[in-house]
Design an enzyme around this catalytic site. Structure first.
Site, PDB file in Angstrom:
ATOM      1  N   ASN A  31     -24.839 -52.427  24.945  1.00 20.70           N
ATOM      2  CA  ASN A  31     -24.780 -53.553  23.999  1.00 20.70           C
ATOM      3  C   ASN A  31     -26.024 -53.674  23.128  1.00 20.70           C
ATOM      4  O   ASN A  31     -25.965 -54.271  22.058  1.00 20.70           O
ATOM      5  CB  ASN A  31     -24.464 -54.854  24.748  1.00 20.70           C
ATOM      6  CG  ASN A  31     -23.026 -54.864  25.242  1.00 20.70           C
ATOM      7  OD1 ASN A  31     -22.205 -54.067  24.768  1.00 20.70           O
ATOM      8  ND2 ASN A  31     -22.721 -55.733  26.196  1.00 20.70           N
ATOM      9  N   ARG A 100     -15.021 -54.223  18.784  1.00 23.27           N
ATOM     10  CA  ARG A 100     -15.328 -55.567  18.329  1.00 23.27           C
ATOM     11  C   ARG A 100     -16.751 -55.669  17.779  1.00 23.27           C
ATOM     12  O   ARG A 100     -17.010 -56.330  16.776  1.00 23.27           O
ATOM     13  CB  ARG A 100     -15.165 -56.521  19.514  1.00 23.27           C
ATOM     14  CG  ARG A 100     -14.693 -57.865  19.155  1.00 23.27           C
ATOM     15  CD  ARG A 100     -14.973 -58.821  20.268  1.00 23.27           C
ATOM     16  NE  ARG A 100     -16.070 -59.677  19.880  1.00 23.27           N
ATOM     17  CZ  ARG A 100     -15.937 -60.716  19.115  1.00 23.27           C
ATOM     18  NH1 ARG A 100     -14.761 -61.077  18.684  1.00 23.27           N
ATOM     19  NH2 ARG A 100     -16.980 -61.443  18.787  1.00 23.27           N
ATOM     20  N   CYS A 124      -9.234 -59.433  22.396  1.00 26.55           N
ATOM     21  CA  CYS A 124      -9.201 -58.248  23.242  1.00 26.55           C
ATOM     22  C   CYS A 124      -8.765 -58.674  24.629  1.00 26.55           C
ATOM     23  O   CYS A 124      -8.387 -59.830  24.838  1.00 26.55           O
ATOM     24  CB  CYS A 124     -10.551 -57.546  23.262  1.00 26.55           C
ATOM     25  SG  CYS A 124     -11.776 -58.446  24.186  1.00 26.55           S
ATOM     26  N   ARG A 129     -11.866 -64.263  21.349  1.00 27.22           N
ATOM     27  CA  ARG A 129     -13.110 -63.824  20.725  1.00 27.22           C
ATOM     28  C   ARG A 129     -13.189 -64.120  19.223  1.00 27.22           C
ATOM     29  O   ARG A 129     -13.268 -63.211  18.388  1.00 27.22           O
ATOM     30  CB  ARG A 129     -13.350 -62.341  21.038  1.00 27.22           C
ATOM     31  CG  ARG A 129     -13.233 -62.087  22.532  1.00 27.22           C
ATOM     32  CD  ARG A 129     -13.664 -60.732  22.946  1.00 27.22           C
ATOM     33  NE  ARG A 129     -15.105 -60.587  22.962  1.00 27.22           N
ATOM     34  CZ  ARG A 129     -15.722 -59.480  23.348  1.00 27.22           C
ATOM     35  NH1 ARG A 129     -15.049 -58.437  23.714  1.00 27.22           N
ATOM     36  NH2 ARG A 129     -17.043 -59.417  23.341  1.00 27.22           N
ATOM     37  N   PRO A 130     -13.197 -65.412  18.883  1.00 29.43           N
ATOM     38  CA  PRO A 130     -13.317 -65.783  17.469  1.00 29.43           C
ATOM     39  C   PRO A 130     -14.716 -65.474  16.919  1.00 29.43           C
ATOM     40  O   PRO A 130     -15.631 -65.170  17.675  1.00 29.43           O
ATOM     41  CB  PRO A 130     -13.069 -67.295  17.481  1.00 29.43           C
ATOM     42  CG  PRO A 130     -13.434 -67.741  18.856  1.00 29.43           C
ATOM     43  CD  PRO A 130     -13.171 -66.568  19.781  1.00 29.43           C
ATOM     44  N   VAL A 131     -14.868 -65.560  15.586  1.00 34.16           N
ATOM     45  CA  VAL A 131     -16.159 -65.229  14.967  1.00 34.16           C
ATOM     46  C   VAL A 131     -16.650 -66.358  14.048  1.00 34.16           C
ATOM     47  O   VAL A 131     -17.461 -66.141  13.165  1.00 34.16           O
ATOM     48  CB  VAL A 131     -16.092 -63.892  14.174  1.00 34.16           C
ATOM     49  CG1 VAL A 131     -15.956 -62.708  15.102  1.00 34.16           C
ATOM     50  CG2 VAL A 131     -14.970 -63.914  13.152  1.00 34.16           C
ATOM     51  N   LEU A 133     -18.676 -68.737  14.491  1.00 24.51           N
ATOM     52  CA  LEU A 133     -20.116 -69.032  14.521  1.00 24.51           C
ATOM     53  C   LEU A 133     -20.878 -68.065  13.609  1.00 24.51           C
ATOM     54  O   LEU A 133     -21.852 -68.449  12.947  1.00 24.51           O
ATOM     55  CB  LEU A 133     -20.658 -68.959  15.951  1.00 24.51           C
ATOM     56  CG  LEU A 133     -20.070 -69.981  16.933  1.00 24.51           C
ATOM     57  CD1 LEU A 133     -20.580 -69.720  18.352  1.00 24.51           C
ATOM     58  CD2 LEU A 133     -20.438 -71.408  16.510  1.00 24.51           C
ATOM     59  N   ASP A 317     -20.615 -59.945  32.385  1.00 21.84           N
ATOM     60  CA  ASP A 317     -20.357 -58.506  32.472  1.00 21.84           C
ATOM     61  C   ASP A 317     -20.549 -57.954  33.886  1.00 21.84           C
ATOM     62  O   ASP A 317     -20.304 -56.763  34.130  1.00 21.84           O
ATOM     63  CB  ASP A 317     -21.255 -57.738  31.489  1.00 21.84           C
ATOM     64  CG  ASP A 317     -20.885 -58.022  30.045  1.00 21.84           C
ATOM     65  OD1 ASP A 317     -19.794 -58.575  29.793  1.00 21.84           O
ATOM     66  OD2 ASP A 317     -21.701 -57.693  29.152  1.00 21.84           O
ATOM     67  N   VAL A 339     -17.570 -67.871  30.525  1.00 21.41           N
ATOM     68  CA  VAL A 339     -17.896 -67.310  29.208  1.00 21.41           C
ATOM     69  C   VAL A 339     -16.640 -66.874  28.450  1.00 21.41           C
ATOM     70  O   VAL A 339     -16.470 -67.203  27.272  1.00 21.41           O
ATOM     71  CB  VAL A 339     -18.912 -66.142  29.344  1.00 21.41           C
ATOM     72  CG1 VAL A 339     -19.220 -65.537  27.981  1.00 21.41           C
ATOM     73  CG2 VAL A 339     -20.189 -66.619  30.021  1.00 21.41           C
ATOM     74  N   ARG A 409     -15.573 -46.428  27.565  1.00 22.57           N
ATOM     75  CA  ARG A 409     -16.229 -47.173  26.491  1.00 22.57           C
ATOM     76  C   ARG A 409     -17.668 -47.483  26.849  1.00 22.57           C
ATOM     77  O   ARG A 409     -18.515 -47.583  25.956  1.00 22.57           O
ATOM     78  CB  ARG A 409     -15.506 -48.512  26.258  1.00 22.57           C
ATOM     79  CG  ARG A 409     -14.204 -48.400  25.524  1.00 22.57           C
ATOM     80  CD  ARG A 409     -13.676 -49.799  25.254  1.00 22.57           C
ATOM     81  NE  ARG A 409     -14.779 -50.661  24.894  1.00 22.57           N
ATOM     82  CZ  ARG A 409     -14.941 -51.921  25.312  1.00 22.57           C
ATOM     83  NH1 ARG A 409     -14.036 -52.493  26.053  1.00 22.57           N
ATOM     84  NH2 ARG A 409     -15.993 -52.620  24.960  1.00 22.57           N
TER      85      ARG A 409
HETATM   86  N1  EPU Z   1     -17.458 -67.349  20.708  1.00 25.13           N
HETATM   87  C1  EPU Z   1     -16.865 -68.265  19.869  1.00 25.13           C
HETATM   88  N2  EPU Z   1     -17.094 -68.166  18.533  1.00 25.13           N
HETATM   89  C2  EPU Z   1     -17.895 -67.204  17.996  1.00 25.13           C
HETATM   90  C3  EPU Z   1     -18.509 -66.270  18.850  1.00 25.13           C
HETATM   91  C4  EPU Z   1     -18.269 -66.367  20.216  1.00 25.13           C
HETATM   92  O1  EPU Z   1     -16.132 -69.135  20.325  1.00 25.13           O
HETATM   93  O2  EPU Z   1     -18.056 -67.190  16.767  1.00 25.13           O
HETATM   94  C5  EPU Z   1     -17.190 -67.426  22.157  1.00 25.13           C
HETATM   95  C6  EPU Z   1     -16.441 -66.194  22.646  1.00 25.13           C
HETATM   96  O3  EPU Z   1     -15.054 -66.290  22.395  1.00 25.13           O
HETATM   97  C7  EPU Z   1     -16.773 -66.199  24.121  1.00 25.13           C
HETATM   98  C8  EPU Z   1     -18.197 -66.745  24.139  1.00 25.13           C
HETATM   99  O4  EPU Z   1     -18.400 -67.377  22.874  1.00 25.13           O
HETATM  100  O5  EPU Z   1     -15.922 -67.052  24.811  1.00 25.13           O
HETATM  101  C9  EPU Z   1     -19.261 -65.681  24.331  1.00 25.13           C
HETATM  102  O6  EPU Z   1     -19.148 -64.718  23.328  1.00 25.13           O
HETATM  103  P1  EPU Z   1     -20.405 -63.951  22.710  1.00 25.13           P
HETATM  104  O7  EPU Z   1     -20.344 -64.081  21.241  1.00 25.13           O
HETATM  105  O8  EPU Z   1     -21.650 -64.379  23.415  1.00 25.13           O
HETATM  106  O9  EPU Z   1     -20.067 -62.466  23.133  1.00 25.13           O
HETATM  107  P2  EPU Z   1     -20.043 -61.182  22.202  1.00 25.13           P
HETATM  108  O10 EPU Z   1     -21.235 -61.133  21.345  1.00 25.13           O
HETATM  109  O11 EPU Z   1     -18.721 -61.041  21.588  1.00 25.13           O
HETATM  110  C10 EPU Z   1     -21.429 -59.728  23.873  1.00 25.13           C
HETATM  111  C11 EPU Z   1     -21.220 -58.444  24.607  1.00 25.13           C
HETATM  112  C12 EPU Z   1     -20.191 -58.639  25.707  1.00 25.13           C
HETATM  113  C13 EPU Z   1     -20.704 -59.724  26.644  1.00 25.13           C
HETATM  114  C14 EPU Z   1     -20.981 -61.000  25.869  1.00 25.13           C
HETATM  115  C15 EPU Z   1     -21.576 -62.105  26.709  1.00 25.13           C
HETATM  116  C16 EPU Z   1     -21.644 -56.813  22.883  1.00 25.13           C
HETATM  117  C17 EPU Z   1     -21.127 -55.733  22.030  1.00 25.13           C
HETATM  118  N3  EPU Z   1     -20.769 -57.419  23.680  1.00 25.13           N
HETATM  119  O12 EPU Z   1     -20.157 -60.052  23.304  1.00 25.13           O
HETATM  120  O13 EPU Z   1     -20.102 -57.416  26.410  1.00 25.13           O
HETATM  121  O14 EPU Z   1     -19.753 -59.968  27.652  1.00 25.13           O
HETATM  122  O15 EPU Z   1     -21.891 -60.721  24.788  1.00 25.13           O
HETATM  123  O16 EPU Z   1     -22.743 -61.693  27.316  1.00 25.13           O
HETATM  124  O17 EPU Z   1     -22.827 -57.093  22.860  1.00 25.13           O
HETATM  125  C18 EPU Z   1     -19.087 -55.800  27.784  1.00 25.13           C
HETATM  126  O18 EPU Z   1     -20.082 -55.087  27.594  1.00 25.13           O
HETATM  127  O19 EPU Z   1     -18.218 -55.556  28.650  1.00 25.13           O
HETATM  128  C19 EPU Z   1     -18.922 -57.003  26.981  1.00 25.13           C
HETATM  129  C20 EPU Z   1     -17.755 -57.639  26.845  1.00 25.13           C
END
Ligand code: EPU
Length: 449
Positions: A31, A100, A124, A129-131, A133, A317, A339, A409
């Site tokens: 990551n 993603r 996924c 996993r919305p974006v 923020l 994770d 999470v 992956r």
């Molecule tokens: N969320 C929102 N809105 C947003 C962004 C996130 O509601 O705009 C929510 C997500 O839906 C989730 C929570 O916030 O419920 C946490 O999501 P976060 O954005 O922190 O996760 P991410 O950046 O998508 C990264 C890692 C994940 C890891 C999470 C939490 C990468 C590429 N992925 O995901 O890694 O689980 O942080 O630590 O950095 C993995 O490696 O298996 C994996 C899933």
């Protein structure tokens, strides 16, 4: 022999209850590597990245960067990336939909080029996993952001084409949103403050990489990041931190097989919650040197509750892997996933192996059993696949795991590393029944042709 890393019909055969012993070399953090690669787009000079793990996800991120015009040369874990000539500002849907994290290029691409068009990655296996923020933060920095036909169109209005520093409060300390906004802010005009930022070590690694390119970031590793924008960033040579999740996965391999194993290089503080919970579960952790620890298993696996939380809490994770350990504990334990909303799908697979687990909402209640029995199981996501391998190592008899595209992956040479420890684990081609190559090996041999 399977020749496609995407449609993998191979299976892993794992014969359980073989004691493990020895040392595991931990690869670079997936990551961190993914987001640091995206961060390359901020720079208009070539950079070198070291300790990049050889993973399907990393190659997908490389494909996104290549499509944008980055020139990439790879030699083992050392990558030369030249982002001087970015020729495209649209990321290809075919790749973004599979990875993603490639959405995270939106921040650096927008900051550097003034425009970015990135398909929404979609949900996924572990959640929607919305974006929003990411999007709201970029808007606060002055970007026009619209979502049309499944693609996020972002541009910086005006002729100066620079984002503006802003005060951003994140409703949730999202790792990806913190990373997107921090990268975007490095080239903005003025100061950006990100409050309630994610504190994960991978976020800090990205910040350190940006600092190595000349970015001005304060508060690294804390909840408040202050980024003073600079007009441009310069070339650097940067090594990715070790993968704390891979290290934690191997520590659990030791605990579940009652074996002494050591892992390095690692940063022990980054594994604080995992170490604390392994100790509660009866294992002894010995810090052998500043970057090496070993696990000495206890006589019994003690039942222990966990709740996943943003860092420094227990990592989501590692939830599935810890649950694998708890299925063989001496009592009842509760695993609470806070999470992601759909990250308990491995429970059904553990049940096929004789585990006693009930799901209630986002909680799994586990009644430890004296023995798991090997069974055919299906990996449902990346960490679930690692957890099923762990359960297979602890089970009696043979476990056959399918769905290896998830495993590939994010774990570099998992079978090879486990075999070196003494595990009996083999990848078998689903069609021919012969020993199969991993998708990393296939990717490597394609490159050398
Ligand atoms: N969320 C929102 N809105 C947003 C962004 C996130 O509601 O705009 C929510 C997500 O839906 C989730 C929570 O916030 O419920 C946490 O999501 P976060 O954005 O922190 O996760 P991410 O950046 O998508 C990264 C890692 C994940 C890891 C999470 C939490 C990468 C590429 N992925 O995901 O890694 O689980 O942080 O630590 O950095 C993995 O490696 O298996 C994996 C899933």
């Amino acid at each position: 022999m399977s020749n496609s890393p995407e449609a993998d019909n191979s299976v892993l055969e794992i014969w359980g209850q073989h004691p493990l012993a020895g040392h595991v070399s931990i690869s670079g953090a997936k990551n961190s590597a993914l987001v640091v690669m995206a961060g390359i787009l901020l720079c208009s000079q070539p950079c070198r990245l070291r300790n990049i793990p050889n993973l399907v996800d990393v190659h997908r991120m490389a494909a996104v960067l290549t499509a944008l015009g980055v020139k990439i040369k790879q030699e083992d874990d050392c990558w030369e990336l030249d982002p001087s000539d970015i020729s495209h500002t649209r990321a290809p849907y075919e790749i973004v939909s599979k990875l993603r994290a490639s959405f995270f290029v939106i921040g650096p691409l927008l900051a550097r080029m003034g425009v970015a068009r990135i398909p929404l990655p979609g949900g996924c296996a572990i959640g929607a996993r919305p974006v929003e923020l990411h999007v709201r933060g970029l808007q606060a920095m002055g970007a026009n952001v619209q979502i049309e036909h499944g693609t996020v169109h972002a541009c910086i209005p005006g002729i100066r084409k620079r984002l503006q520093g802003a005060n951003i409060y994140l409703d949730y300390p999202s790792v990806g949103a913190t990373e997107t906004l921090m990268m975007a802010a490095t080239l903005a005009e003025g100061d950006t403050v990100i409050d309630n930022a994610a504190q994960e070590p991978e976020v800090a690694d990205l910040a350190n990489f940006c600092r190595a390119m000349g970015a001005r970031i304060r508060g690294v590793g804390t909840k408040t990041l202050t980024i003073s924008g600079v007009p441009s960033l310069h070339s650097t040579d940067y090594a990715i931190v070790p993968d704390r999740i891979e290290a934690g996965t191997f520590l659990i391999a030791g605990a579940i097989t009652r074996s002494k194993i050591s892992v390095s290089p690692i940063v022990p503080e980054q594994l604080g919650a995992v170490i604390a919970k392994l100790q509660e579960a009866g294992s002894q952790i010995v810090v052998e040197s500043p970057n090496r620890i070993s696990l000495i298993p206890g006589d019994e696996i003690q039942a222990t509750d966990i709740q996943t939380l943003p860092y420094p809490g227990f990592p989501t994770d590692m939830q599935a892997q810890f649950m694998a350990l708890m299925t063989l504990s001496n009592g009842s334990s509760m695993v609470t996933e806070t999470v992601f909303e759909n990250r308990l799908r491995h429970v059904a697979e553990f049940s096929r192996m004789g585990a006693n687990v009930r799901v209630n909402g986002n909680c799994a209640i586990i009644q430890g059993v004296p023995m798991l029995s090997g069974a055919p199981v299906m990996a449902t996501d990346l960490r679930a696949s690692a957890a099923l391998v762990l359960a297979g190592l602890g089970a009696q008899g043979k476990t056959v795991m399918s769905g290896l595209q998830h495993l590939d992956r994010g774990y570099e040479q998992l079978e090879r590393k486990l075999t070196k420890l003494g595990a009996r684990i083999t990848r078998i081609d689903g069609t021919t029944g012969q020993v199969a190559e991993t998708s990393e090996e296939i990717t490597a041999s394609r490159r050398s042709r």
